[in-house]
Design a protein around this motif. Structure first.
Motif, PDB file in Angstrom:
ATOM      1  N   ARG A  36      27.018  32.278  36.265  1.00  0.00           N
ATOM      2  CA  ARG A  36      26.884  33.695  36.888  1.00  0.00           C
ATOM      3  C   ARG A  36      27.401  34.740  36.454  1.00  0.00           C
ATOM      4  NH1 ARG A  36      27.833  30.710  41.822  1.00  0.00           N
ATOM      5  NH2 ARG A  36      29.240  32.389  42.488  1.00  0.00           N
ATOM      6  N   ILE A 107      23.770  43.686  50.497  1.00  0.00           N
ATOM      7  CA  ILE A 107      24.424  42.466  50.015  1.00  0.00           C
ATOM      8  C   ILE A 107      25.570  42.187  50.606  1.00  0.00           C
ATOM      9  CG2 ILE A 107      22.872  42.219  47.920  1.00  0.00           C
ATOM     10  CD1 ILE A 107      25.624  43.048  46.596  1.00  0.00           C
ATOM     11  N   CYS A 323      29.293  38.162  50.984  1.00  0.00           N
ATOM     12  CA  CYS A 323      28.432  38.715  49.904  1.00  0.00           C
ATOM     13  C   CYS A 323      27.427  37.719  49.842  1.00  0.00           C
ATOM     14  CB  CYS A 323      29.385  38.964  48.568  1.00  0.00           C
ATOM     15  SG  CYS A 323      28.385  39.644  47.148  1.00  0.00           S
ATOM     16  N   THR A 324      26.080  38.147  49.690  1.00  0.00           N
ATOM     17  CA  THR A 324      24.885  37.117  49.582  1.00  0.00           C
ATOM     18  C   THR A 324      24.382  37.313  47.928  1.00  0.00           C
ATOM     19  OG1 THR A 324      23.638  39.251  50.200  1.00  0.00           O
ATOM     20  CG2 THR A 324      24.084  37.597  51.650  1.00  0.00           C
ATOM     21  N   GLU A 325      24.900  38.016  47.079  1.00  0.00           N
ATOM     22  CA  GLU A 325      24.477  37.887  45.739  1.00  0.00           C
ATOM     23  C   GLU A 325      25.800  38.052  44.943  1.00  0.00           C
ATOM     24  OE1 GLU A 325      21.575  40.602  44.742  1.00  0.00           O
ATOM     25  OE2 GLU A 325      20.104  40.123  46.442  1.00  0.00           O
ATOM     26  N   ASP A 326      25.821  37.760  43.622  1.00  0.00           N
ATOM     27  CA  ASP A 326      26.848  37.722  42.880  1.00  0.00           C
ATOM     28  C   ASP A 326      26.652  39.532  42.307  1.00  0.00           C
ATOM     29  OD1 ASP A 326      27.211  35.295  42.111  1.00  0.00           O
ATOM     30  OD2 ASP A 326      26.121  34.975  40.506  1.00  0.00           O
ATOM     31  N   ASN A 327      27.945  40.012  42.364  1.00  0.00           N
ATOM     32  CA  ASN A 327      27.836  41.546  42.405  1.00  0.00           C
ATOM     33  C   ASN A 327      28.948  42.099  41.489  1.00  0.00           C
ATOM     34  OD1 ASN A 327      29.012  44.167  44.083  1.00  0.00           O
ATOM     35  ND2 ASN A 327      26.896  44.177  43.502  1.00  0.00           N
ATOM     36  N   LYS A 336      28.805  35.478  44.486  1.00  0.00           N
ATOM     37  CA  LYS A 336      28.174  35.128  45.613  1.00  0.00           C
ATOM     38  C   LYS A 336      28.863  34.264  46.615  1.00  0.00           C
ATOM     39  CE  LYS A 336      23.725  32.978  47.231  1.00  0.00           C
ATOM     40  NZ  LYS A 336      22.566  32.386  46.623  1.00  0.00           N
TER      41      LYS A 336
END
Length: 463
Positions: A36, A107, A323-327, A336
């Protein structure tokens, strides 16, 4: 699932199987995390920890907001660490909380999965607002159930308080396995779910049918429910139950914690009490209690309330986000599933924004006898962040104003005296947990004057 598989096997074999489950889960997480992050950006700085365990031995258990505050001095205003493969990110400045919780709220507004918590005077005020139910005294079963629910919330609401919060798969291990004591606690706590979530809501339903329900949050939600034969009825009713329960739990304990801190501050800083009472005597007089019509004319009282919220926060570490997404942020990779916490205590004890932050000084919010709008308001961190900011913050602030102004108008608060007539030394000490209270302390509360005593008695008679 695993109970039947592991029951006939010896304890030593069970240990190996449990260890294998944990190791396989961590290795799988590591492989997927590498895919990711193709740019191989670093994680934010923080303690590196040990292989497999990560920072499990370093993660603070007591007053974590103070430990994280020290970590910020070493690593900067973002601290990243992992515990058994679960990533954590702690934010230590208003800049960071604004960037992530506000500007990237889409997110960073989720709540972490916490199996121990989920797969599981103010009490009366909140009960009246939420359910329209009058509480006569502390023996009411609704209050007793709420107190127990709040105790559970305070214990289980901090991320990492139980190993199962980091590794949810552990909820499938048998309860007899050493280290699985959380399962017994969860089973014991589950019964309070009915008492606090369902019973008050059912009482309102009964009162509505009898035509005796008072206006409240619960009655408004019930009146808006679809017909019972509607497919969405069950889900909508459950949402209503949960919403009212959270509103009640969110208000019953938090304002009470702030009031305890106010009493403690009045003992430790008697000159603040004298200044506040002088303002009340000048503006309100001694023949009535202050009300909201006096609000704009009592700047010192308002500043005192702000300082009460800042000096020792009700939730020093705020409620965690996920956190709901890789950022990617500021050159760092945030995976995530990271549990992200804003250290509200650090933000409201920033010595640049609040010189001498450990001192209780309402004057810091005043300039030329008025509230200074240039001083950072405690509301920026005291009630959480972003989309998840506490919706009851205005009621909380109003309640605190009422308590402070009314109490100081008629009572003197002081340290108790020892056998020689000297004031007992009182130390500002606080407990752990999601909601932090001052540790028990003694104080002396006396009416300020015969007129004040008459006001107190008349208030009791009217009630």
């Amino acid at each position: 699932m695993f109970e039947g598989l592991l029951a006939p096997i010896g304890h030593h074999t069970s240990y190996w199987m449990l260890g294998g489950i944990i190791v396989c889960g961590i290795i799988d997480k590591a492989i997927r995390a590498r895919r990711r992050n193709p740019r191989l950006l670093p994680r934010p700085p923080g303690p590196k920890g040990l292989p497999i365990l990560g920072s499990a031995l370093e993660m603070p258990r007591e007053q974590p907001w103070l430990v994280y505050d020290q970590w910020f001095k070493v690593y900067g205003d973002m601290v990243y660490f992992e515990v058994l493969g679960q990533p954590f990110l702690v934010l230590g400045s208003l800049r960071r909380t604004t960037d992530l919780f506000d500007r990237r709220s889409s997110i960073y507004s989720d709540r972490p999965r916490m199996p121990m918590l989920i797969e599981l005077m103010f009490a009366a005020t909140i009960m009246r607002v939420v359910y329209g139910i009058r509480i006569k005294d502390s023996t009411d079963p609704s209050v007793a159930a709420a107190e127990k629910a709040l105790e559970i919330l305070n214990t289980a609401g901090t991320p990492g308080a139980f190993l199962v919060d980091v590794l949810p798969i552990l909820k499938y291990v048998p309860s007899w396995l050493p280290g699985a004591g959380f399962k017994k606690k969860a089973a014991k706590w589950k019964k309070y779910n009915t008492l606090i979530v369902e019973r008050p809501f059912q009482r309102v339903e009964e009162l509505l049918r009898e035509g005796e329900a008072l206006p409240s949050m619960a009655s408004a939600l019930l009146e808006r429910l679809p017909e019972r034969n509607d497919p969405s009825y069950v889900e909508e009713r459950k949402l209503g139950q949960n919403a009212t329960c959270l509103a009640y739990l969110g208000g019953a304990d938090t304002t009470l914690s702030a009031v305890h801190s106010f009493f403690l501050a009045m003992i430790l800083y008697p000159e603040v009490q004298r200044k506040a009472q002088a303002e009340l005597d000048l503006i309100v007089g001694q023949h009535r209690l202050p009300d909201f019509s006096d609000y704009d004319f009592l700047p010192y009282i308002n500043a005192l309330a702000k300082e009460t919220m800042r000096w020792h926060l009700v939730t020093p570490l705020a409620i965690p986000h996920r956190c709901t997404e890789d950022n990617e942020y500021d050159g760092f990779f945030i995976p995530k599933g990271t549990i992200v916490m804003g250290n509200a205590w650090t933000i409201l004890h920033d010595p640049v924004a609040y010189p001498s932050p450990s001192e209780f000084r309402p004057e810091r919010f005043l300039k030329d006898g008025k509230l200074d709008p240039t001083v950072r308001s405690p509301d920026c961190a005291a009630f959480g962040f972003g989309r998840r900011i506490c919706p009851g913050r205005h009621m909380s602030n109003n309640s605190l104003y009422c308590v402070i102004s009314s109490f100081l108008a008629v009572y003197n608060i002081s340290a108790p005296l020892d056998s020689l007539g000297n004031p007992v030394d009182v130390q500002p000490e606080f407990n752990d947990g999601l909601v932090s209270f001052p540790l028990p302390f003694k104080c002396t509360i006396k009416p300020r004057s015969p007129q004040a005593e008459a006001l107190i008695r008349s208030g009791i008679e009217m009630d």
